[in-house]
Enzyme design. Structure first.
Site, short mmCIF file in Angstrom:
data_model
loop_
_atom_site.label_atom_id
_atom_site.label_comp_id
_atom_site.label_asym_id
_atom_site.label_seq_id
_atom_site.Cartn_x
_atom_site.Cartn_y
_atom_site.Cartn_z
N ASP A 30 0.85 -1.19 0.00
CA ASP A 30 0.00 0.00 0.00
C ASP A 30 0.89 1.24 0.00
OD1 ASP A 30 -3.20 0.58 1.06
OD2 ASP A 30 -1.75 2.22 1.12
N ASN A 87 -12.81 -2.74 3.20
CA ASN A 87 -13.64 -1.57 3.41
C ASN A 87 -14.74 -1.54 2.36
OD1 ASN A 87 -12.00 -0.63 5.54
ND2 ASN A 87 -10.58 0.31 4.09
N VAL A 96 -11.12 3.15 -3.11
CA VAL A 96 -10.89 2.62 -4.47
C VAL A 96 -11.95 1.58 -4.77
CG1 VAL A 96 -9.28 1.43 -5.99
CG2 VAL A 96 -8.40 3.04 -4.28
N HIS A 100 -10.56 -5.07 -2.62
CA HIS A 100 -9.20 -5.45 -2.22
C HIS A 100 -9.19 -5.81 -0.75
CE1 HIS A 100 -9.87 -1.12 -2.07
NE2 HIS A 100 -9.12 -1.10 -0.98
N HIS A 102 -7.03 -5.60 2.58
CA HIS A 102 -5.86 -5.02 3.25
C HIS A 102 -5.25 -6.08 4.15
CE1 HIS A 102 -6.80 -0.63 2.52
NE2 HIS A 102 -8.01 -1.14 2.34
P1 5GP Z 1 -9.69 1.58 0.53
O1 5GP Z 1 -9.78 2.86 1.33
O2 5GP Z 1 -10.40 1.69 -0.79
O3 5GP Z 1 -10.09 0.36 1.31
O4 5GP Z 1 -8.15 1.37 0.25
C1 5GP Z 1 -7.48 1.92 -0.84
C2 5GP Z 1 -6.01 1.81 -0.54
O5 5GP Z 1 -5.29 2.00 -1.73
C3 5GP Z 1 -5.51 2.85 0.47
O6 5GP Z 1 -4.97 2.20 1.60
C4 5GP Z 1 -4.48 3.64 -0.32
O7 5GP Z 1 -3.35 4.01 0.47
C5 5GP Z 1 -4.10 2.66 -1.42
N1 5GP Z 1 -3.64 3.31 -2.62
C6 5GP Z 1 -4.24 4.38 -3.24
N2 5GP Z 1 -3.56 4.71 -4.35
C7 5GP Z 1 -2.52 3.84 -4.44
C8 5GP Z 1 -1.45 3.68 -5.41
O8 5GP Z 1 -1.34 4.40 -6.40
N3 5GP Z 1 -0.56 2.68 -5.17
C9 5GP Z 1 -0.67 1.86 -4.08
N4 5GP Z 1 0.26 0.92 -3.95
N5 5GP Z 1 -1.66 1.97 -3.17
C10 5GP Z 1 -2.58 2.96 -3.35
#
Ligand code: 5GP
Length: 114
Positions: A30, A87, A96, A100, A102
């Site tokens: 991440d 999430n 996003v 996914h 975590h």
């Molecule tokens: P969500 O909030 O949708 O559960 O998690 C999205 C995750 O994607 C976040 O923890 C964020 O830090 C990660 N993330 C967002 N953009 C990027 C990126 O460009 N590269 C990587 N490796 N992680 C990302």
């Protein structure tokens, strides 16, 4: 349809630090780690969020969990412990819209989460 962020990472259009890949999913670090270890396990085919998963997604959803545990063993933090998080939606903190898992590890995680 434009690609999701994670499809662009899957296709190496956006760089990421990969730790695992197979025919059905990818796993990479991440970009904004919330723990010393923070990985994302992502299906190669888009499921928008768990609330939109359907019966035919059952196999890939199970695969993501098994891969998370496999990566935990591979990276050496399985014994100390880790947390898996999905999430969903605004209150869940989803940013996003490409499902996914975590994988958080490397410190004592608190409960309840914030
Ligand atoms: P969500 O909030 O949708 O559960 O998690 C999205 C995750 O994607 C976040 O923890 C964020 O830090 C990660 N993330 C967002 N953009 C990027 C990126 O460009 N590269 C990587 N490796 N992680 C990302």
């Amino acid at each position: 349809m434009s690609k999701t962020l994670f499809e662009k990472i899957r296709d190496r259009e956006i760089p990421a630090a990969f730790v695992y890949e197979d025919d059905r999913c990818i796993c990479f670090k991440d970009i904004g780690p919330q723990a010393p270890v923070h990985l994302l396990v992502v299906p190669k085919t888009v499921i928008v969020r768990i609330n939109e998963a359907v019966e035919s997604d059952e196999s890939i959803l199970g695969h993501l969990l098994l891969v998370a545990a496999k990566v935990a063993r591979q990276e050496g933090f399985a014994e100390d412990g880790f947390r898996l998080v999905i999430n969903n939606g605004p209150h869940g903190g989803e940013a996003v819209p490409h499902l996914h898992v975590h994988v958080l590890a490397g410190r004592q995680l608190e409960w309840p989460p914030g």
